[in-house]
Design a protein around this motif. Structure first.
Motif, PDB file in Angstrom:
ATOM      1  N   ALA A 169     -15.255 -44.136 -34.436  1.00  0.00           N
ATOM      2  CA  ALA A 169     -14.344 -45.174 -34.919  1.00  0.00           C
ATOM      3  C   ALA A 169     -14.972 -46.486 -35.371  1.00  0.00           C
ATOM      4  O   ALA A 169     -14.243 -47.400 -35.738  1.00  0.00           O
ATOM      5  N   TYR A 170     -16.296 -46.611 -35.359  1.00  0.00           N
ATOM      6  CA  TYR A 170     -16.920 -47.885 -35.722  1.00  0.00           C
ATOM      7  C   TYR A 170     -17.948 -47.682 -36.836  1.00  0.00           C
ATOM      8  O   TYR A 170     -19.161 -47.710 -36.601  1.00  0.00           O
ATOM      9  N   PRO A 171     -17.497 -47.504 -38.060  1.00  0.00           N
ATOM     10  CA  PRO A 171     -18.424 -47.230 -39.167  1.00  0.00           C
ATOM     11  C   PRO A 171     -19.357 -48.399 -39.504  1.00  0.00           C
ATOM     12  O   PRO A 171     -20.422 -48.198 -40.086  1.00  0.00           O
ATOM     13  N   SER A 172     -18.975 -49.618 -39.137  1.00  0.00           N
ATOM     14  CA  SER A 172     -19.818 -50.777 -39.468  1.00  0.00           C
ATOM     15  C   SER A 172     -20.951 -50.994 -38.475  1.00  0.00           C
ATOM     16  O   SER A 172     -21.814 -51.843 -38.686  1.00  0.00           O
ATOM     17  N   ILE A 173     -20.958 -50.243 -37.389  1.00  0.00           N
ATOM     18  CA  ILE A 173     -22.022 -50.387 -36.395  1.00  0.00           C
ATOM     19  C   ILE A 173     -23.183 -49.451 -36.739  1.00  0.00           C
ATOM     20  O   ILE A 173     -22.982 -48.257 -36.987  1.00  0.00           O
ATOM     21  N   VAL A 174     -24.385 -50.016 -36.752  1.00  0.00           N
ATOM     22  CA  VAL A 174     -25.595 -49.231 -37.011  1.00  0.00           C
ATOM     23  C   VAL A 174     -26.048 -48.602 -35.694  1.00  0.00           C
ATOM     24  O   VAL A 174     -26.270 -49.307 -34.708  1.00  0.00           O
ATOM     25  N   ASP A 175     -26.181 -47.300 -35.692  1.00  0.00           N
ATOM     26  CA  ASP A 175     -26.488 -46.560 -34.467  1.00  0.00           C
ATOM     27  C   ASP A 175     -27.778 -47.045 -33.807  1.00  0.00           C
ATOM     28  O   ASP A 175     -27.886 -47.070 -32.571  1.00  0.00           O
ATOM     29  N   THR A 176     -28.768 -47.441 -34.601  1.00  0.00           N
ATOM     30  CA  THR A 176     -30.053 -47.877 -34.031  1.00  0.00           C
ATOM     31  C   THR A 176     -29.943 -49.217 -33.302  1.00  0.00           C
ATOM     32  O   THR A 176     -30.884 -49.620 -32.607  1.00  0.00           O
TER      33      THR A 176
END
Length: 446
Positions: A193-200
């Motif tokens: 649900a959080y496309p703007s968060i960068v996984d790294t």
């Protein structure tokens, strides 16, 4: 007619609750009355607290009202203020309005558990979350969700990384299970649900003061757990301690400063001040020292068990560990010895128990377990952990609730609802025209 003997139980955790259940099965209400006192009005199934923090379970799933277990017993929700062993009096304080009340006893059971130990570090105490109560788990879950929401709204990668850095201090069962649950929850939620968060930018950190994690288990399982956690993105820092903390950082003993807005403390527990103040023999860490029958040496009518008791293990020369499985076995001995004493039977039963194993979950469908001398890791250990705890839940209702919650989480996404702040009303001043003395209150209700 001889008067009823008064049995008073202090504490509604694993030890106190199971003493209550055992006594109600063994003792005739015509011969004795049972009273239990607890700060909370529910029994908390603590092994599943990390799953509440991650949203896997609801708080109601792991709590059961103490009154549900009071078949013939009386219950007070209050704080234990003091214990007078000479007069056989316990003073309790009602949380709502601060009113004191005195209870007398013929037999006393001390099972008040332990409290978080910050080793005098006020900065860490003020700037960290804990995972010991259901309120702790709710607060931690809200904090995690808030950090993800804020991180999703910033264009600064530096800020996003700071908001998404979660540091757990303490690498025992509580710390490892907490970081495992949080790591899975955050990473799954971000993908969902959080496309703007960068996984790294997600940083999961586990701090251990030793050169290992899960020291309660054998070295092989500890290394297996460490390898798994590192594989799924957890950074493990060993041989260091957290020495300072602020709103957005934690400082380690090797000089490293970790920028993070969520610090979780699982670094140890200690005995509460009420237990330490009792006029009896204590161990070095403040626990009440008991004999092999779980009685106080100076007061044979007083029993102690669980986290607040120092119970000698004659085989090792040390004290038994303060685990839930030990508390369950101790409760049976305490109940049986109280029954024997009431019946005039002097052949009390000695406490002796050897752990059949220990288990921990470390992430999504992963666990480690030491059972009957065998080391198990991976999915099988995770299944064993879930099966064991599901079977040992206190009621059929909680078994069904948790079973359903687990099934739902296997097929659906995580719940990202953040519960807002709650308000509780207290009475700071109560007008009482005629206040009886503590002694006068012995036969009256609050």
């Amino acid at each position: 007619m001889p008067s009823k003997k008064k049995i008073l139980i202090l504490g509604g955790g694993f030890g106190g609750m199971h003493v209550l259940k055992e006594l109600q099965k063994k003792i005739d209400v015509k011969n004795a009355s049972i009273t239990i006192v607890s700060e909370d009005n529910y029994f908390l199934y603590t092994p599943m607290l990390p799953e509440v923090a991650s949203g896997m379970l609801n708080p109601r799933d792991i709590t059961t009202a103490i009154r549900y277990f009071c078949v013939s017993a009386k219950f007070y929700q209050a704080t234990v203020f003091s214990v007078d062993l000479e007069q056989k009096l316990v003073t309790i304080t009602r949380k709502f309005d601060g009113k004191d009340h005195a209870l007398e006893y013929d037999y006393l059971v001390l099972a008040v558990g332990s409290i978080n130990n910050f080793f005098g570090n006020k900065a860490i105490e003020e700037n960290s979350f804990t995972i010991k109560t259901v309120e702790d788990a709710i607060e931690l879950r809200n904090q995690i969700l808030l950090m993800m929401e804020i991180a999703a709204q910033t264009g600064s990668m530096g800020l996003q990384q700071k908001f998404l850095t979660f540091t757990v201090v303490g690498a025992g069962f509580a710390g490892v299970e907490t970081i495992g649950e949080i790591n899975h929850f955050v990473r799954k939620s971000v993908k969902q649900a959080y496309p703007s968060i960068v996984d790294t930018n997600i940083n999961m950190i586990l701090i251990s003061s030793r050169n290992e994690i899960l020291p309660e288990l054998n070295k092989k399982l500890g290394e297996s757990a460490r390898a798994y956690l590192e594989k799924v993105g957890v950074r493990i820092i060993t041989n260091v301690k957290a020495i300072n903390a602020g709103e957005s950082y934690v400082e380690l003993s090797d000089g490293e400063i970790i920028p993070c807005t969520t610090l979780i403390w699982t670094g140890g527990v200690t005995t509460n001040s009420m237990i330490k103040s009792m006029n009896c023999e204590h161990s070095k860490d403040g626990k009440i020292l008991v004999d092999k029958y779980l009685k106080l040496k100076e007061h044979s009518e007083v029993f102690a068990l669980g986290d607040c008791a120092a119970i000698p293990d004659v085989d090792t020369g040390k004290f038994y560990p303060p685990t839930a499985q030990h508390a369950l076995r101790e409760s049976k001995i305490v109940a049986e010895n109280i029954k024997k004493t009431l019946d005039g039977d002097s052949s009390l039963k000695e406490f002796s128990y050897h752990s059949k194993g220990m288990m921990a979950t470390i992430g999504d469908k992963a666990g480690v377990a030491s059972l009957m001398g065998h080391s198990i890791s991976g999915v099988l250990a995770w299944v064993i952990w879930r099966t064991y705890y599901l079977l040992h839940l206190p009621t059929l209702e909680t078994k069904i609730r948790i079973g359903i919650s687990w099934a739902i989480n296997l097929f659906f996404g995580t719940d990202l609802t953040r519960i807002g702040e709650t308000k509780m009303k207290n009475l700071h001043k109560v007008e009482i025209d005629d206040t009886p003395s503590l002694k006068d209150q012995l036969l009256s209700d609050l």
